[in-house]
Design an enzyme around this catalytic site. Structure first.
Site, short mmCIF file in Angstrom:
data_model
loop_
_atom_site.label_atom_id
_atom_site.label_comp_id
_atom_site.label_asym_id
_atom_site.label_seq_id
_atom_site.Cartn_x
_atom_site.Cartn_y
_atom_site.Cartn_z
N PHE B 190 -47.00 2.71 43.45
CA PHE B 190 -46.29 1.23 43.81
C PHE B 190 -47.27 0.35 44.26
CE2 PHE B 190 -43.61 -1.70 45.83
CZ PHE B 190 -42.59 -1.97 45.05
N ASP B 296 -54.65 0.14 48.68
CA ASP B 296 -53.31 -0.57 49.04
C ASP B 296 -53.16 -0.04 50.38
OD1 ASP B 296 -50.72 -1.33 49.30
OD2 ASP B 296 -50.58 -1.36 47.29
N LYS B 327 -46.39 -5.30 55.65
CA LYS B 327 -45.15 -4.69 56.33
C LYS B 327 -45.36 -4.35 58.00
CE LYS B 327 -43.61 -1.73 52.69
NZ LYS B 327 -42.19 -1.12 52.49
N THR B 352 -50.69 -23.64 49.01
CA THR B 352 -50.36 -24.38 49.98
C THR B 352 -50.66 -23.84 51.42
OG1 THR B 352 -48.69 -25.42 48.72
CG2 THR B 352 -48.61 -25.93 51.00
#
Lengths: 471, 472
Positions: B190, B296, B327, B352
Site C-alpha cells: 500500500f 515507504d 502520518k 504552490t
C-alpha cells in the site's frame, strides 16, 4: 474606510527598498538553505514576521507591495489580525495537536466548521464537500469521484465481477479503468500523475513523467481588445465548441469527466466567454460527461465573485478549490460521487480541521466586510489605470485582459526575456509580481488591495515601462 | 520512575469507561446523521471529542472513554492533547505559519531553514536532504517524480537540454517527452490512492477499482511462516524465491524499471514483515540494474516500531535512495542524499505550497520530544511485554489468534483471526468494552498505539481482549 485601513493601521505607506532584491541577507540565507532544500525557484527569503497587509518584507528589510501573494494563495494580507485571532484559539490548538483521520473519527465540531465555513459559500446546487490537502490532490480526488461514478452507473447495481477483481490487481482492464479525463489545451490542474496528465501549460511542467493518454480539446484563443474582435472571437468560440463536440463524440474510450479552469491561470491567464463556458456545460451534459470546474487559483474571491465560474452562469457537477481557501477539496451534489460504498474515496487524513478552521475565518471576513464589493470597485479602478498604461506603452503592454473579473487581470509582453526583465525591474522598485504562460504578467493581489495600493502599483509599473522603452 | 504518560498526562483516565449501550451512542449517531448531509460518513467509527481526549484515551461525543490502540490510523504518536505539543501549537512561530502560509519554493521565510534542519537532524542514516509534500500519497508521488526526472536526465546527460521531440510529444502525453518508465512494487503493498500511488498499491481491489492505472510490474512480498523460530530455512527460501522474481522483472519487463518501492512492514496489506536478507537483496538488485530504492516509511516511520525509522534495523548498505514519510510525523515528504535527485532546472519538482511550515514545525517538535524524553527505549520494553502477553493469549486461544507477529518492533504488532466476519465481531466487541482497534489485510488485527503506550495500558488491553475472545 478601505479594508486595509481597518485591518492594518500600521501598514507601510509605500514600498521601501534598502538593497537590491534579493539582497545580501536573502542571498546568504538562500545559499545556506540550498544545502538542505532546493532553492532554484526562490525569489527571495521572506520575513513574514515583519510583513503586514499588502506588503511583504524580505530578509534584507525591503518592503514590497505584493500583487502575487504566494502565488495567489494569501487572501487577506499578511498577519491579518482576525486570522491571528483564529490561529490562537483553543479550537485551533486542539486541531493542531490532535489531527484526526477525519473519515473515521471526525471531530464533534467538524460539521459546524464546514457548515459555517466552506459550505456557506458553496456554489449553487453543490451542497456536499470532500476535503483534501492540495489543489492537485483535490483535482485527483475529483477525477476519482467521476471515474467511480461512471463505472458504478455502468455496472447498474451489479457487484464487481471476478474478472474485475483479478485484473485490477494487475493494473489491467476491466478492473483498472480505460475511461479518461478530458482537459483543455494550456490548462493547468496540478503536477501529480493524474492531474499532470490533464495539465498542458508548459513542457517543463510535464517532461520525463509517465502520463495517461487522455484527450484534450482546444481552449479559445481570444483576441484583444474584445470590442474590436467581436466576430473573430465568436468564431473562435464556435470552433472550439465544435472541436469539443467532435472529441466527445469520437474519442475511442469513455470520457468520464471534463475539467476546466474558469480562467487558465498558469497557462497564461487565458479568459473565455460566458458563451464558451455555457457551451462546454451543454456539450458535456449531452454526452453524459461530468464537468469539473477547477477553481484552485480562480476561487476565493479574487475575481469579485466567490467563484469565478459564477460570472458565466454555469453549474458544474464538481468544483475544486485550494489556495486562498487554505483548505483544499471539492464541492458536489450527487451522493454517488462519494462512491457507491465506503473506503473507495478514502485516505488517512481526508483533509485537516486546522485548515477548515482557517478557511472558516477567511470566509467569515469576506462576508462580514463585504470584501467582494471592495474587490470589484478597486479592480475597476485598476483596470482603468492599466488601460491608460496600455495606450501609452502599446508596444510593451499587449492583450490587457480581465475586465469585469475583479483582480484577475493580466497582460502580455513582447517576449519572455522582456517580461522577465520587467518583473525583475518592478521588484527592484518595490512591487512583487508574477508571470504566467510564456509572456504573461498576472496580477494576483489579495482581497485587501485598495485604491491607494493601485496607485502605487501603477506608479511602479509605469516607471519601469518608461525606463524599458527609453532603453 | 514515572512513565511519560504519567508525567505528561497526569489526568489520563485509569481505564476505559463506556457509558452508552452502543458506540456510537445516541449523541454520536445524531451527529453522524447531520454530518452525513455534507460529508461522507460511511467510514465513521464514531464522532470524537478531541478537547476531552487525553494521552492514550480517546473520548467520543457520548462521553465514552476508550483506550486507543489505533490512533487515527497510526498517525497520532504522542497521545491526545500532549502538553508539550500544545506549547508548540500556541507559539508565535506556529501562529505565523498558519496565517502567513508561504509558497515555500518561491518565498521561504526567515525561520524556515531552522524548522527544516530540526527535521533533517533526525533523518534516517545516510540521508541529507528533504523535500516536502502534504500527505503520504503526495510524498510517494513526489518521490516517484524525483526518480523519473533523475532517470531521464541520467540518460540525457544531467545538464543536457530537452530535445524538440520531447518538448512536442510531452504536450500530447506521449513518449519520448512522457516516457514509458515503470516502478516495481510488491503484492499486498500500500503506497497511497492517487493515480500513480494507486498503481503501486496492491493491497485490496477496493483500493484501486475503476481507476486508470499505469502498467507497472509487481513481485511477491515474502509470506513468512510463524513463529519465525523453527521456520528459518523455509523463510530463507521464501526470501530467495521473492528476490528471484524481482530480478526476473528487471530482466523481462517491457519498459525500464526506474525504481523499486517497498514498505519495511506492509501495513494496510496485512502487517507483512520481511527480514534483513530480503531488503539487502533488493538493494543489491536495484544497484545492479541502475534503479533507485524507495523505502515507504509512511506508516512505520517516526518511532512506531521502537526505532525512529524501521528500515534502519536492516542496515541496508548503501542506504536507500529515498525514504518517504507522513502520518506520525504530521509533515510529509521524502529524505534523500544524492543531490542529483534534485532536477537540474527549477519549477520541475514544484507546486504552490511545497509543504507547510505548520506541519514541519510540528514534525521537528515531535522528533525532538521523542529523542529528548527517550520514548523509544521505553516503547521497545513495552512492546516486548505486550508481545509476551499476546503470546500467552495465542496459547490460550490458538484457534482464534494466529500468526502473531512484530516481536521486537515496539508495539507494531498484528495477528490474524479466523475470518473477516470474526474480525469485525472482535473489533466491535473490543470497542464496546473500551478498546479502539483497527484491522489490516484480509483477516489481520493491527495494534497501532502511540509511542506513549506503557505497560499499564497493556495490562488494561489484555484482560479486555481475553474476555472478548472468550465470548467469541
Amino acid at each position: 474606510m478601505p479594508i486595509a485601513d481597518k485591518y492594518f493601521p500600521d501598514e507601510p505607506k509605500a514600498p521601501h527598498m534598502i538593497t537590491p532584491c534579493p539582497g545580501p541577507a536573502s542571498k546568504a540565507k538562500l545559499a545556506e538553505l540550498s544545502t538542505a532544500f532546493d532553492t532554484k525557484a526562490a525569489f527571495f527569503i521572506a520575513d513574514f514576521y515583519n510583513s503586514l497587509g499588502n506588503y511583504i518584507c524580505d530578509a534584507d528589510g525591503n518592503l514590497l507591495l505584493d500583487a502575487y501573494c504566494q502565488i495567489s494563495s494569501i487572501a487577506l494580507g499578511y498577519n491579518n489580525p482576525e486570522l491571528l485571532k483564529a490561529a490562537q484559539t483553543k479550537e485551533m490548538a486542539t486541531a493542531l495537536v490532535n489531527r484526526p483521520a477525519l473519515a473515521c473519527f471526525p471531530s464533534s465540531d467538524y460539521y459546524e466548521i464546514l457548515k459555517e465555513g466552506l459550505l456557506s459559500v458553496a456554489p449553487e446546487g453543490l451542497d456536499r464537500v470532500c476535503t483534501a490537502h492540495t489543489g492537485s490532490d483535490a483535482n485527483e480526488m475529483a477525477f476519482k469521484a467521476c471515474l467511480m461514478y461512471q463505472a458504478t452507473k455502468k455496472r447498474a447495481g451489479k457487484p464487481f465481477t471476478q474478472l474485475e477483481l483479478d485484473s485490477v490487481m494487475k493494473n489491467e482492464t476491466p478492473g483498472a479503468s480505460d475511461m479518461v479525463i478530458l482537459s483543455f489545451t494550456n490548462g493547468f490542474h496540478g503536477r501529480l500523475f493524474g492531474s499532470l496528465s490533464t495539465t498542458h501549460s508548459k513542457p517543463i511542467h510535464k517532461l520525463d513523467i509517465p502520463a495517461f493518454p487522455w484527450p484534450t480539446a482546444p481552449f479559445p484563443t481570444v483576441k484583444y481588445p474584445l470590442e474590436d474582435h467581436v466576430e473573430e472571437n465568436k468564431a473562435e468560440d464556435e470552433r472550439c465548441l465544435k472541436e469539443l463536440d467532435h472529441v466527445l463524440s469520437t474519442f475511442p474510450h469513455q470520457i468520464a469527466a471534463a475539467i476546466i479552469e474558469p480562467v487558465q491561470s498558469e497557462g497564461g491567464d487565458n479568459h473565455a466567454s460566458a458563451t464558451f463556458f455555457q457551451g462546454v456545460r451543454e456539450l458535456t451534459k449531452k454526452h453524459g460527461v461530468l464537468l469539473i470546474v477547477d477553481e484552485v487559483q480562480c476561487g476565493g474571491g479574487g475575481s469579485g465573485k466567490m467563484w469565478l465560474h459564477q460570472h458565466y452562469g454555469i453549474r458544474p457537477d464538481l468544483m475544486t478549490f485550494s489556495k486562498k481557501m487554505q483548505n483544499a477539496g471539492f464541492f458536489y451534489h450527487d451522493p454517488l460521487l462519494a462512491g457507491d460504498r465506503p473506503y473507495r474515496q478514502f485516505n488517512t487524513w481526508c483533509g485537516d480541521p486546522s485548515k477548515a478552521l482557517i478557511a472558516k475565518a477567511i470566509i467569515h471576513e469576506i462576508k462580514e466586510n463585504d470584501l467582494l464589493k471592495g474587490v470589484n470597485e478597486t479592480a475597476e479602478y485598476l483596470y482603468g489605470k492599466l488601460e491608460e498604461i496600455r495606450e501609452k506603452y502599446s508596444k510593451l503592454v499587449l492583450n490587457l485582459r480581465g475586465k469585469g473579473r475583479g483582480f484577475f487581470i493580466a497582460f502580455d509582453m513582447p517576449s519572455a526575456e522582456i517580461r522577465d526583465k520587467f518583473l525583475w525591474g518592478c521588484r527592484q522598485k518595490g512591487l512583487n509580481l508574477g508571470g504566467c504562460g510564456d509572456v504573461g504578467v498576472r496580477l494576483r493581489p489579495g482581497l485587501t488591495f485598495g485604491k491607494k495600493h493601485v496607485d502605487i502599483l501603477v506608479g511602479v509599473v509605469e516607471s519601469e515601462l518608461s525606463e524599458m522603452s527609453n532603453h | 520512575m514515572s512513565t511519560y504518560a504519567e508525567k505528561y498526562f497526569p489526568e489520563e483516565p485509569s481505564g476505559p469507561k463506556v457509558v452508552t449501550e452502543t458506540i456510537p451512542g445516541p449523541k454520536g449517531k445524531a451527529a453522524i446523521k447531520s454530518l452525513s448531509e455534507v460529508f461522507d460518513t460511511r467510514c465513521t467509527f464514531f464522532i470524537t471529542d478531541y478537547s476531552k481526549s487525553i494521552g492514550n484515551y480517546i473520548v467520543d461525543a457520548d462521553g465514552n472513554v476508550l483506550l486507543d490502540a489505533y490512533c487515527q490510523v497510526a498517525s497520532i504518536g504522542m497521545g491526545y492533547n500532549n502538553p508539550n505539543l500544545i506549547k508548540v501549537a500556541k507559539s508565535d512561530k506556529m501562529v505565523r505559519a498558519i496565517v502567513d502560509r508561504p509558497a515555500l519554493g518561491n518565498f521561504a521565510g526567515v525561520d524556515y531553514e531552522e524548522m527544516q534542519r530540526d527535521v533533517i537532524k533526525y533523518a534516517p542514516k545516510g540521508q541529507k536532504y528533504v523535500w516536502n509534500g502534504l500527505s503520504g500519497a503526495d510524498a510517494n508521488e513526489l518521490a516517484l517524480k524525483a526518480v523519473f526526472f533523475n532517470y531521464q536526465s541520467t540518460k540525457r546527460g544531467f545538464d543536457n537540454p530537452f530535445t524538440p521531440e520531447e518538448e512536442v510529444s510531452v504536450m500530447q502525453n506521449l513518449p519520448p517527452g512522457n516516457p514509458e518508465l515503470a516502478v516495481l512494487s510488491f503484492t499486498r503493498a500500500f503506497h497511497g490512492r492517487l493515480f500513480a500511488t494507486a498503481s503501486l498499491t496492491r493491497s485490496k481491489p477496493l483500493h484501486k477499482m475503476d481507476m486508470p492505472a499505469f502498467h507497472w510490474p509487481t513481485a511477491e512480498f515474502p509470506g513468512y511462516k510463524y513463529p519465525l523460530e523453527g521456520n528459518e530455512e523455509v523463510n530463507k527460501k521464501e526470501d530467495e524465491r521473492c528476490l528471484a522474481l524481482v530480478e526476473d522483472r528487471f530482466k523481462n519487463w517491457g519498459s525500464p524499471i526506474a525504481a523499486v518501492i517497498v514498505e519495511p512492514i506492509q501495513s494496510e496489506g496485512g502487517d507483512n514483515h520481511a527480514d534483513a536478507a530480503f531488503f539487502q537483496g533488493l538493494r543489491d538488485i536495484t544497484l545492479k540494474y541502475g534503479a533507485k530504492l524507495i523505502i515507504d516509511e509512511v506508516q512505520t516511520g517516526c518511532g512506531g516500531t521502537g526505532i525512529m525509522w524501521d528500515h534502519e534495523r536492516y542496515n541496508i548498505t548503501p542506504p536507500p535512495d529515498l525514504v518517504t514519510f507522513s502520518k506520525k510525523m504530521q509533515s510529509s515528504g521524502y529524505f534523500f542524499h544524492d543531490p542529483k535527485l534534485v532536477p537540474n532546472l527549477p519549477y520541475r519538482q514544484f507546486n504552490t505550497w511545497c509543504g507547510d511550515p505548520k506541519n514541519i514545525l510540528m514534525s521537528g517538535a515531535i522528533m525532538k520530544e521523542i529523542n529528548e524524553k527517550d520514548l523509544l527505549p521505553a516503547l521497545r520494553e513495552t512492546g516486548l511485554y505486550f508481545y509476551s502477553k499476546l503470546e500467552e493469549l495465542q496459547k490460550e486461544f490458538p484457534g482464534f489468534i494466529r500468526n502473531l507477529r512484530g516481536k521486537g518492533k515496539g508495539c507494531f504488532m498484528a495477528f490474524d483471526v479466523p475470518s473477516p466476519e470474526k474480525r469485525a465481531e472482535f473489533l466491535a466487541k473490543m470497542r464496546i468494552n473500551g478498546v479502539n482497534l483497527g484491522d489490516c489485510g484480509e483477516v489481520g488485527v493491527r495494534l497501532r498505539p502511540g509511542l506513549v503506550f506503557g505497560k499499564k495500558h497493556v495490562d488494561i488491553f489484555i484482560p479486555i481482549a481475553r474476555k472478548v475472545i472468550a465470548s467469541l
